[in-house]
Design a protein around this motif. Structure first.
Motif, PDB file in Angstrom:
ATOM      1  N   TYR A 208       0.836  -6.885  12.220  1.00  0.00           N
ATOM      2  CA  TYR A 208      -0.342  -6.855  11.354  1.00  0.00           C
ATOM      3  C   TYR A 208      -0.588  -5.490  10.712  1.00  0.00           C
ATOM      4  O   TYR A 208      -1.453  -5.351   9.840  1.00  0.00           O
ATOM      5  CB  TYR A 208      -1.594  -7.285  12.124  1.00  0.00           C
ATOM      6  N   SER A 209       0.151  -4.459  11.134  1.00  0.00           N
ATOM      7  CA  SER A 209       0.001  -3.135  10.544  1.00  0.00           C
ATOM      8  C   SER A 209       1.370  -2.465  10.520  1.00  0.00           C
ATOM      9  O   SER A 209       1.943  -2.207  11.572  1.00  0.00           O
ATOM     10  CB  SER A 209      -0.986  -2.288  11.352  1.00  0.00           C
ATOM     11  N   THR A 210       1.893  -2.200   9.334  1.00  0.00           N
ATOM     12  CA  THR A 210       3.226  -1.622   9.208  1.00  0.00           C
ATOM     13  C   THR A 210       3.230  -0.503   8.172  1.00  0.00           C
ATOM     14  O   THR A 210       2.302  -0.357   7.369  1.00  0.00           O
ATOM     15  CB  THR A 210       4.264  -2.682   8.776  1.00  0.00           C
ATOM     16  N   TYR A 211       4.292   0.262   8.216  1.00  0.00           N
ATOM     17  CA  TYR A 211       4.561   1.317   7.238  1.00  0.00           C
ATOM     18  C   TYR A 211       4.442   0.765   5.817  1.00  0.00           C
ATOM     19  O   TYR A 211       3.769   1.344   4.960  1.00  0.00           O
ATOM     20  CB  TYR A 211       5.974   1.819   7.518  1.00  0.00           C
ATOM     21  N   ALA A 212       5.085  -0.371   5.577  1.00  0.00           N
ATOM     22  CA  ALA A 212       5.108  -0.949   4.231  1.00  0.00           C
ATOM     23  C   ALA A 212       3.741  -1.482   3.817  1.00  0.00           C
ATOM     24  O   ALA A 212       3.367  -1.391   2.636  1.00  0.00           O
ATOM     25  CB  ALA A 212       6.152  -2.065   4.158  1.00  0.00           C
ATOM     26  N   PHE A 213       2.981  -2.054   4.752  1.00  0.00           N
ATOM     27  CA  PHE A 213       1.663  -2.594   4.425  1.00  0.00           C
ATOM     28  C   PHE A 213       0.715  -1.494   3.957  1.00  0.00           C
ATOM     29  O   PHE A 213      -0.069  -1.675   3.017  1.00  0.00           O
ATOM     30  CB  PHE A 213       1.053  -3.312   5.631  1.00  0.00           C
ATOM     31  N   VAL A 214       0.744  -0.332   4.639  1.00  0.00           N
ATOM     32  CA  VAL A 214      -0.134   0.777   4.256  1.00  0.00           C
ATOM     33  C   VAL A 214       0.201   1.245   2.841  1.00  0.00           C
ATOM     34  O   VAL A 214      -0.691   1.463   2.011  1.00  0.00           O
ATOM     35  CB  VAL A 214      -0.024   1.943   5.259  1.00  0.00           C
ATOM     36  N   ALA A 215       1.495   1.384   2.567  1.00  0.00           N
ATOM     37  CA  ALA A 215       1.920   1.785   1.223  1.00  0.00           C
ATOM     38  C   ALA A 215       1.537   0.729   0.190  1.00  0.00           C
ATOM     39  O   ALA A 215       1.155   1.057  -0.948  1.00  0.00           O
ATOM     40  CB  ALA A 215       3.422   2.028   1.206  1.00  0.00           C
ATOM     41  N   TYR A 216       1.633  -0.533   0.567  1.00  0.00           N
ATOM     42  CA  TYR A 216       1.280  -1.645  -0.325  1.00  0.00           C
ATOM     43  C   TYR A 216      -0.184  -1.571  -0.751  1.00  0.00           C
ATOM     44  O   TYR A 216      -0.510  -1.662  -1.946  1.00  0.00           O
ATOM     45  CB  TYR A 216       1.570  -2.958   0.401  1.00  0.00           C
TER      46      TYR A 216
ATOM     47  N   ILE B   1      -0.872   1.823  -3.101  1.00  0.00           N
ATOM     48  CA  ILE B   1       0.174   2.145  -4.065  1.00  0.00           C
ATOM     49  C   ILE B   1      -0.318   2.947  -5.263  1.00  0.00           C
ATOM     50  O   ILE B   1       0.444   3.703  -5.884  1.00  0.00           O
ATOM     51  CB  ILE B   1       0.874   0.849  -4.537  1.00  0.00           C
ATOM     52  N   ARG B   2      -1.588   2.855  -5.629  1.00  0.00           N
ATOM     53  CA  ARG B   2      -2.076   3.537  -6.825  1.00  0.00           C
ATOM     54  C   ARG B   2      -2.340   5.023  -6.618  1.00  0.00           C
ATOM     55  O   ARG B   2      -2.616   5.745  -7.586  1.00  0.00           O
ATOM     56  CB  ARG B   2      -3.357   2.842  -7.326  1.00  0.00           C
ATOM     57  N   GLN B   3      -2.320   5.479  -5.379  1.00  0.00           N
ATOM     58  CA  GLN B   3      -2.620   6.881  -5.105  1.00  0.00           C
ATOM     59  C   GLN B   3      -1.471   7.564  -4.374  1.00  0.00           C
ATOM     60  O   GLN B   3      -0.879   6.994  -3.464  1.00  0.00           O
ATOM     61  CB  GLN B   3      -3.917   7.001  -4.284  1.00  0.00           C
ATOM     62  N   ARG B   4      -1.186   8.788  -4.779  1.00  0.00           N
ATOM     63  CA  ARG B   4      -0.186   9.587  -4.093  1.00  0.00           C
ATOM     64  C   ARG B   4      -0.727  10.053  -2.752  1.00  0.00           C
ATOM     65  O   ARG B   4      -1.924  10.275  -2.621  1.00  0.00           O
ATOM     66  CB  ARG B   4       0.185  10.811  -4.959  1.00  0.00           C
ATOM     67  N   PRO B   5       0.152  10.233  -1.744  1.00  0.00           N
ATOM     68  CA  PRO B   5       1.619  10.110  -1.772  1.00  0.00           C
ATOM     69  C   PRO B   5       2.134   8.687  -1.555  1.00  0.00           C
ATOM     70  O   PRO B   5       3.326   8.467  -1.463  1.00  0.00           O
ATOM     71  CB  PRO B   5       2.044  10.993  -0.603  1.00  0.00           C
ATOM     72  N   PHE B   6       1.209   7.716  -1.471  1.00  0.00           N
ATOM     73  CA  PHE B   6       1.628   6.347  -1.166  1.00  0.00           C
ATOM     74  C   PHE B   6       2.479   5.748  -2.289  1.00  0.00           C
ATOM     75  O   PHE B   6       3.318   4.886  -2.033  1.00  0.00           O
ATOM     76  CB  PHE B   6       0.397   5.477  -0.908  1.00  0.00           C
TER      77      PHE B   6
ATOM     78  N   GLU C 224       4.790   7.308  -4.060  1.00  0.00           N
ATOM     79  CA  GLU C 224       6.172   7.732  -3.820  1.00  0.00           C
ATOM     80  C   GLU C 224       6.775   7.016  -2.616  1.00  0.00           C
ATOM     81  O   GLU C 224       7.962   6.684  -2.608  1.00  0.00           O
ATOM     82  CB  GLU C 224       6.221   9.253  -3.629  1.00  0.00           C
ATOM     83  N   ILE C 225       5.954   6.772  -1.606  1.00  0.00           N
ATOM     84  CA  ILE C 225       6.437   6.044  -0.430  1.00  0.00           C
ATOM     85  C   ILE C 225       6.810   4.615  -0.812  1.00  0.00           C
ATOM     86  O   ILE C 225       7.840   4.082  -0.361  1.00  0.00           O
ATOM     87  CB  ILE C 225       5.362   6.058   0.679  1.00  0.00           C
ATOM     88  N   SER C 226       5.982   3.984  -1.651  1.00  0.00           N
ATOM     89  CA  SER C 226       6.289   2.627  -2.113  1.00  0.00           C
ATOM     90  C   SER C 226       7.597   2.601  -2.892  1.00  0.00           C
ATOM     91  O   SER C 226       8.415   1.676  -2.726  1.00  0.00           O
ATOM     92  CB  SER C 226       5.154   2.103  -2.993  1.00  0.00           C
ATOM     93  N   LEU C 227       7.809   3.594  -3.735  1.00  0.00           N
ATOM     94  CA  LEU C 227       9.058   3.680  -4.492  1.00  0.00           C
ATOM     95  C   LEU C 227      10.252   3.856  -3.565  1.00  0.00           C
ATOM     96  O   LEU C 227      11.313   3.260  -3.771  1.00  0.00           O
ATOM     97  CB  LEU C 227       8.982   4.844  -5.484  1.00  0.00           C
ATOM     98  N   GLU C 228      10.089   4.662  -2.530  1.00  0.00           N
ATOM     99  CA  GLU C 228      11.170   4.867  -1.571  1.00  0.00           C
ATOM    100  C   GLU C 228      11.520   3.565  -0.854  1.00  0.00           C
ATOM    101  O   GLU C 228      12.697   3.243  -0.666  1.00  0.00           O
ATOM    102  CB  GLU C 228      10.763   5.933  -0.550  1.00  0.00           C
TER     103      GLU C 228
END
Length: 333
Positions: free
Chosen positions: A128-136, A139-144, A146-150
């Protein structure tokens, strides 16, 4: 300076913990502090928002590690009204069930699949909580950004899979995801202030830009945040928030109660279930590290069922614990 500063070992918080918390320049054990915080919350002396923030800290979660980011409850099942009747219980998710089984129609199917597995039994392979979910979500704010792009190999995901509007919050994909504190505390999370080009959604002529807020917010992110914080402190949330706390941080997180509540996840998500020091093969170790990025269970900080809060007064003012630009906790009277 941060309000709370902690250091911890892998020992369980429930006994012989090495965590120490600096609070108002006084050093106390984690169990003593936890007991005092619980007492304040049950007596309505701190808000739900502040209490869940503190439980995340005490369970070893971090704002600097997206694999162990702060976890907040998903509150609503339905956002899309011109006028939001936040007094009505019909729009609220049932917090006594895990996010995966919050819909009654799928609970029997989850149990059936669990019973069919003889080894490596779990109710959900998606945490229910993952690296990708937080970035998801961010996504509109840095550094997330860049993380989403990675995560996506240098380009944004398909526009139909971006966090673009409240229909995504209520969609099937998000039934696996709990929330994060930024979603009810940072209006900028909903605004494409950096003018990123996310592309066009299918069958649309305009670019994906700001998050599509519900009609009742008048497309104002600050109003949306204010209402969501009021909802978080509402009677409907308060009635079962202690049950959600049991699922995430407490008695129903693992063991028989977790099984009864359809709340079992893959073994590698739990503390002490896998020891990286025992794995010498580099490929196997790297594979496990990638699996850990798919979700890590918080430290279990309650052995017994959490007590419900007493009669709820409404916290209409903003929370008095917040994050500054450097990520430090600030307390304001």
């Amino acid at each position: 300076e941060p309000l709370f500063r902690s250091s911890y070992s892998s020992s369980n918080l429930l006994s012989n913990s090495t965590i120490k918390i600096t609070y108002s320049k006084a050093l106390v054990t984690a169990n003593t502090f936890l007991s005092e915080v619980c007492d304040l919350w049950t007596k309505n002396k701190i808000s739900n928002y502040d209490y869940i923030m503190l439980l995340n800290i005490l369970s070893g979660r971090s704002l600097n590690n997206l694999s162990q980011y702060f976890i907040f409850p998903r509150l609503l099942n339905d956002f899309n009204h011109t006028i939001l009747n936040w007094i009505s219980s019909a729009i609220y998710r049932d917090l006594s069930y895990p996010i995966l089984s919050s819909e009654p129609s799928i609970r029997d199917d989850i149990k059936r699949k669990y019973d069919l597995n003889e080894e490596d039994k779990y109710h959900s392979g998606t945490f229910y909580s993952t690296y990708a979910f937080v970035a998801y979500f961010s996504i509109r704010q840095r550094p997330f950004t860049e993380i989403s792009l990675e995560i996506q190999g240098g380009q944004f995901d398909s526009t139909d899979r971006l966090f673009s509007g409240t229909k995504e919050i209520c969609g099937m994909k998000e039934k696996y995801q709990e929330s994060i504190p930024l979603l009810i505390s940072l209006p900028e999370l909903y605004v494409n202030t950096n003018k990123f080009n996310f592309g066009k959604a299918q069958n649309e002529t305009t670019l994906v830009n700001d998050f599509g807020l519900p009609n009742w917010s008048k497309n104002d992110p600050r109003k949306f945040i204010l209402v969501m914080k009021k909802i978080f402190e509402s009677k409907n949330v308060n009635l079962k928030l202690n049950k959600w706390i049991d699922l995430i941080f407490g008695s129903a997180q693992r063991g028989e109660k977790a099984e009864e509540n359809k709340n079992i996840f893959k073994a590698q998500s739990y503390e002490r279930m896998v020891n990286l020091n025992d794995i010498t093969d580099p490929d196997s170790r790297n594979a496990l590290m990638r699996l850990i990025e798919t979700g890590v269970t918080p430290l279990q900080i309650f052995a017994a069922d959490s007590k419900p809060q007493l009669d709820k007064k409404q916290f209409l003012e903003k929370s008095n614990i917040y994050l500054n630009a450097k990520g430090n906790f600030i307390y304001e009277n």
